[in-house]
Enzyme design. Structure first.
Site, PDB file in Angstrom:
ATOM      1  N   GLY A  13       0.818  -1.221   0.000  1.00 20.64           N
ATOM      2  CA  GLY A  13       0.000   0.000   0.000  1.00 20.64           C
ATOM      3  C   GLY A  13       0.843   1.259   0.000  1.00 20.64           C
ATOM      4  O   GLY A  13       0.494   2.268   0.601  1.00 20.64           O
ATOM      5  N   ALA A  16       3.298   2.697  -5.166  1.00 23.96           N
ATOM      6  CA  ALA A  16       3.134   1.752  -6.284  1.00 23.96           C
ATOM      7  C   ALA A  16       1.801   1.022  -6.195  1.00 23.96           C
ATOM      8  O   ALA A  16       1.059   0.916  -7.184  1.00 23.96           O
ATOM      9  CB  ALA A  16       4.292   0.755  -6.297  1.00 23.96           C
ATOM     10  N   VAL A  49       9.455   8.213   1.003  1.00 22.78           N
ATOM     11  CA  VAL A  49      10.067   9.280   0.206  1.00 22.78           C
ATOM     12  C   VAL A  49       9.468   9.183  -1.202  1.00 22.78           C
ATOM     13  O   VAL A  49       8.508   8.451  -1.412  1.00 22.78           O
ATOM     14  CB  VAL A  49      11.607   9.160   0.158  1.00 22.78           C
ATOM     15  CG1 VAL A  49      12.243   9.693   1.414  1.00 22.78           C
ATOM     16  CG2 VAL A  49      12.025   7.723  -0.091  1.00 22.78           C
ATOM     17  N   ALA A  52       9.104  13.990  -5.700  1.00 23.09           N
ATOM     18  CA  ALA A  52       9.240  14.817  -6.898  1.00 23.09           C
ATOM     19  C   ALA A  52       8.788  13.990  -8.094  1.00 23.09           C
ATOM     20  O   ALA A  52       9.038  12.783  -8.145  1.00 23.09           O
ATOM     21  CB  ALA A  52      10.687  15.250  -7.074  1.00 23.09           C
ATOM     22  N   LYS A  80       6.621  21.982  -9.895  1.00 26.74           N
ATOM     23  CA  LYS A  80       8.035  21.714 -10.186  1.00 26.74           C
ATOM     24  C   LYS A  80       8.249  22.004 -11.673  1.00 26.74           C
ATOM     25  O   LYS A  80       7.590  21.406 -12.521  1.00 26.74           O
ATOM     26  CB  LYS A  80       8.344  20.245  -9.884  1.00 26.74           C
ATOM     27  CG  LYS A  80       9.688  19.786 -10.406  1.00 26.74           C
ATOM     28  CD  LYS A  80       9.931  18.306 -10.133  1.00 26.74           C
ATOM     29  CE  LYS A  80      11.212  17.855 -10.812  1.00 26.74           C
ATOM     30  NZ  LYS A  80      11.459  16.422 -10.678  1.00 26.74           N
ATOM     31  N   PRO A 102      15.089  21.349 -17.793  1.00 27.03           N
ATOM     32  CA  PRO A 102      13.691  21.787 -17.771  1.00 27.03           C
ATOM     33  C   PRO A 102      12.750  20.736 -18.358  1.00 27.03           C
ATOM     34  O   PRO A 102      13.200  19.757 -18.946  1.00 27.03           O
ATOM     35  CB  PRO A 102      13.730  22.992 -18.712  1.00 27.03           C
ATOM     36  CG  PRO A 102      14.739  22.589 -19.745  1.00 27.03           C
ATOM     37  CD  PRO A 102      15.755  21.707 -19.065  1.00 27.03           C
ATOM     38  N   MET A 190       0.891 -10.390   4.594  1.00 25.29           N
ATOM     39  CA  MET A 190       1.066 -11.589   3.782  1.00 25.29           C
ATOM     40  C   MET A 190       2.195 -12.399   4.428  1.00 25.29           C
ATOM     41  O   MET A 190       3.297 -11.876   4.610  1.00 25.29           O
ATOM     42  CB  MET A 190       1.445 -11.199   2.357  1.00 25.29           C
ATOM     43  CG  MET A 190       1.636 -12.385   1.449  1.00 25.29           C
ATOM     44  SD  MET A 190       2.214 -11.869  -0.169  1.00 25.29           S
ATOM     45  CE  MET A 190       3.912 -11.489   0.178  1.00 25.29           C
ATOM     46  N   LEU A 340       9.234  -0.299  -6.209  1.00 23.10           N
ATOM     47  CA  LEU A 340      10.539  -0.735  -5.707  1.00 23.10           C
ATOM     48  C   LEU A 340      10.693  -2.253  -5.774  1.00 23.10           C
ATOM     49  O   LEU A 340      11.807  -2.764  -5.849  1.00 23.10           O
ATOM     50  CB  LEU A 340      10.730  -0.244  -4.266  1.00 23.10           C
ATOM     51  CG  LEU A 340      10.657   1.288  -4.105  1.00 23.10           C
ATOM     52  CD1 LEU A 340      10.721   1.674  -2.628  1.00 23.10           C
ATOM     53  CD2 LEU A 340      11.760   1.994  -4.880  1.00 23.10           C
ATOM     54  N   TYR A 451      19.382  15.296 -23.566  1.00 24.79           N
ATOM     55  CA  TYR A 451      20.829  15.049 -23.491  1.00 24.79           C
ATOM     56  C   TYR A 451      21.605  16.318 -23.832  1.00 24.79           C
ATOM     57  O   TYR A 451      22.600  16.645 -23.197  1.00 24.79           O
ATOM     58  CB  TYR A 451      21.224  13.916 -24.443  1.00 24.79           C
ATOM     59  CG  TYR A 451      21.044  12.524 -23.848  1.00 24.79           C
ATOM     60  CD1 TYR A 451      22.132  11.796 -23.386  1.00 24.79           C
ATOM     61  CD2 TYR A 451      19.781  11.949 -23.744  1.00 24.79           C
ATOM     62  CE1 TYR A 451      21.979  10.526 -22.838  1.00 24.79           C
ATOM     63  CE2 TYR A 451      19.614  10.687 -23.202  1.00 24.79           C
ATOM     64  CZ  TYR A 451      20.706   9.979 -22.745  1.00 24.79           C
ATOM     65  OH  TYR A 451      20.549   8.726 -22.195  1.00 24.79           O
TER      66      TYR A 451
END
Ligand code: FAD
Length: 513
Positions: A13, A16, A49, A52, A80, A102, A190, A340, A451
């Site tokens: 939870g 993701a 965390v 951004a 942002k 940018p 779980m 993650l 790039y």
């Protein structure tokens, strides 16, 4: 015979899990009687965390029926406009260079790339990025990408933007949106994963609710990868030979200046990594991403707190070990790993939430029936691998083109770590010519102009990387360039004047003034 899948089980939870639930609920539900269950441990905290984002977020919120006003209020969000990189490179005199990446792409001037004009003819005191977007000026003036006037307070200014958000509150907002739309939320641990005789996940053993049968499971259990890695034994492919940073520490600090709110994520290079600074409406999220081969936790903490100065008085940063890389396959049998649990590349360009978003969209597009047709799975996995490799290469670029020699970390990051083959080849070409439109086919996030912004921002052609004058076949029209720059700067000045102050705009939206 293959039957439609009737239930999706999501374990985890965090951002993701809830983002998957929200996008699947809104993207897949039409015409299907699909049940979505999200299982979240009441005992294991989220990583907390990831604040951004990149510019896909406005579209995602809109698609999921979340208004920008609700989002700003609930998540203490802010705008942002890009990422500022400070002290990643030094100029010829050894002074730190600062540049912005940018959310804007340069237009062509005639038939020629703007970057070619800039690198050949220069633009006086302007950075490359200032020649095509008001982003830098907006950041310096703390402006929101919105204008007031003509009774239209919310009128949008054409400037690419994303958001900063409070990760915990964002998960809460997604949870509310999902549960109101019918997603079942189980607070349970779980404990075990039951496999059938084909090795597919048949059921999950939950501490309180007992056996939970599974058709399709989405593993969002964070760095643990409990289903994909622990139960299904899918190997994790580490990126440690390319990227050194494997730990982070995070802390929240107050705003020093209560009037101004910078619409930018800052990334400042330190002795063994870099520090992020994400200004939300009500506080600043900051942290240090570093290499454990070059700093112990205590050394990193001292260095980080010294960098923050008085802002971090009494702060106790939380250490977060990071597993950098991706699973060999993201989708294995009837399990798809996201967030993650699927993989992670250090958060330098704030791409992880975007990668979750993209993966769920691909899952929606290639959604299987009960036979889990291998071509769907294989295609999803190819797309995912390509996305991870694209992000990895772009992050490696920042280190490979660094020129600091003041610590072993920066020397190792540039000289000891490997550069992926495709990037290594391109870096050789770019010594002679700017990144061009055909150099990075199939790029999802970072095309050749991004790039260019990094190479020109780091001023690599002035500090030893480039080989003399850059190659170009066409004649450049200096008068046209001068006239373009004049018009462009006039437009920028006008836009900054009509744009709303960032903090005031958010305060008004939140009903505080
Ligand atoms: P987590 O937040 O770890 O959630 C895991 C969930 O699994 C939790 O709910 C937990 O309770 C549950 N769980 C675990 N075990 C069990 C169990 N046995 N039973 C039931 N539930 C279980 N991304 C960005 O886009 N931008 C950024 O700026 C950014 N910065 C980052 C900085 C750092 C230092 C790190 C480490 C990551 C950053 N990220 C960033 C990535 C971002 O934080 C993650 O992609 C995002 O939060 C998703 O995390 P998650 O949901 O996969 O995992």
């Amino acid at each position: 015979m293959a039957k439609p899948i009737r239930e999706i089980t999501i374990v985890g939870g965090g951002t993701a899990g809830w983002m998957a639930a929200m996008l699947l609920q809104t993207g897949l539900q039409q015409g299907r009687k699909l049940k979505i269950t999200l299982i979240e441990s009441p005992d294991i905290a989220t990583v907390g965390v990831g604040e951004a984002t990149v510019p896909n977020m406005p579209r995602t919120l809109h698609q999921c029926g979340i208004s920008e006003r609700d989002f700003f209020r609930t998540c203490n969000a802010s705008f942002k406009l890009g990422v500022d990189f400070t002290d990643w490179n030094r100029d010829r005199a050894g002074k730190p260079i600062s540049y912005i990446n940018p959310f804007a792409r340069p237009p062509a001037l005639g038939h020629q790339e703007l970057g070619v004009y800039y690198s050949d003819l220069g633009a006086g005191p302007l950075d490359f990025v200032q020649t095509y977007t008001p982003t830098v000026d907006f950041i310096r003036a703390c402006r929101a990408p919105r204008m007031s006037g003509a009774g239209e307070f919310d009128q949008k200014l054409k400037i690419g933007y994303a958001y900063h958000l409070d990760a915990g509150k964002f998960a809460g907002l997604m949870q509310k949106t999902c549960t109101e739309a019918g997603v079942r939320h189980l607070r349970d641990n779980m404990q075990d994963v039951e496999l059938d005789d084909r090795g597919y996940v048949a059921a999950l053993q939950l501490e309180r609710s007992g056996r939970h049968p599974v058709e399709l499971v989405i593993d969002c259990t964070g760095f643990r990868g409990l289903v994909i890695n622990k139960a299904l034994n899918e190997p994790f492919v580490s990126y440690s030979r390319y990227l050194a940073n494997d730990r982070a520490m995070a802390v929240q600090i107050p705003h020093r200046d209560k009037q101004k709110l910078e619409p930018v994520t800052r990334s400042t290079a330190l002795g063994a990594g870099w520090s992020w600074r994400v200004p939300l409406y009500n506080r600043i999220g900051t942290g240090y991403v570093f290499s454990s081969a070059h700093r112990t936790d205590d050394e990193a903490r001292d260095e980080f707190l010294a960098h923050l100065g008085p802002d971090a008085k009494d702060a106790e940063p939380r250490v977060i070990p990071m597993r950098i890389g991706r699973n060999r396959r993201a989708w294995v049998k009837n399990c798809v790993a996201l967030g993650l649990a699927g993989g992670f590349i250090e958060p330098l360009e704030s791409t992880a939430i975007h990668m979750i978003d993209m993966s769920v969209r691909w899952l929606t597009t290639y959604f299987p029936d009960s036979d889990f047709a291998p071509p769907l799975r294989d295609h999803f996995n190819r797309l995912t691998d390509r996305m991870y490799d694209e992000v990895r290469d772009f992050i490696v670029l920042h280190y490979a083109l660094g020129n600091r020699t003041d610590s072993q970390y920066w020397i190792d990051a540039r000289e000891t770590l490997e550069v992926p083959d495709r990037l290594a080849e391109l870096l050789e070409t770019w010594r002679y010519a700017l990144p061009g439109p055909l150099d990075l086919p199939k790029a999802v996030l970072f095309d050749h102009s991004t790039y260019q912004a990094v190479l020109l921002g780091k001023r690599v052609y002035e500090t030893g990387y480039g080989r003399g004058k850059l190659a170009r076949g066409t004649r450049l029209d200096a008068a046209q360039w001068k006239s373009y720059l004049g018009q462009m700067r006039a437009q920028v000045k006008q836009k900054v004047e009509v744009a709303c102050d960032h903090r005031s705009y958010l305060a008004e939206m939140r009903g505080e003034i």
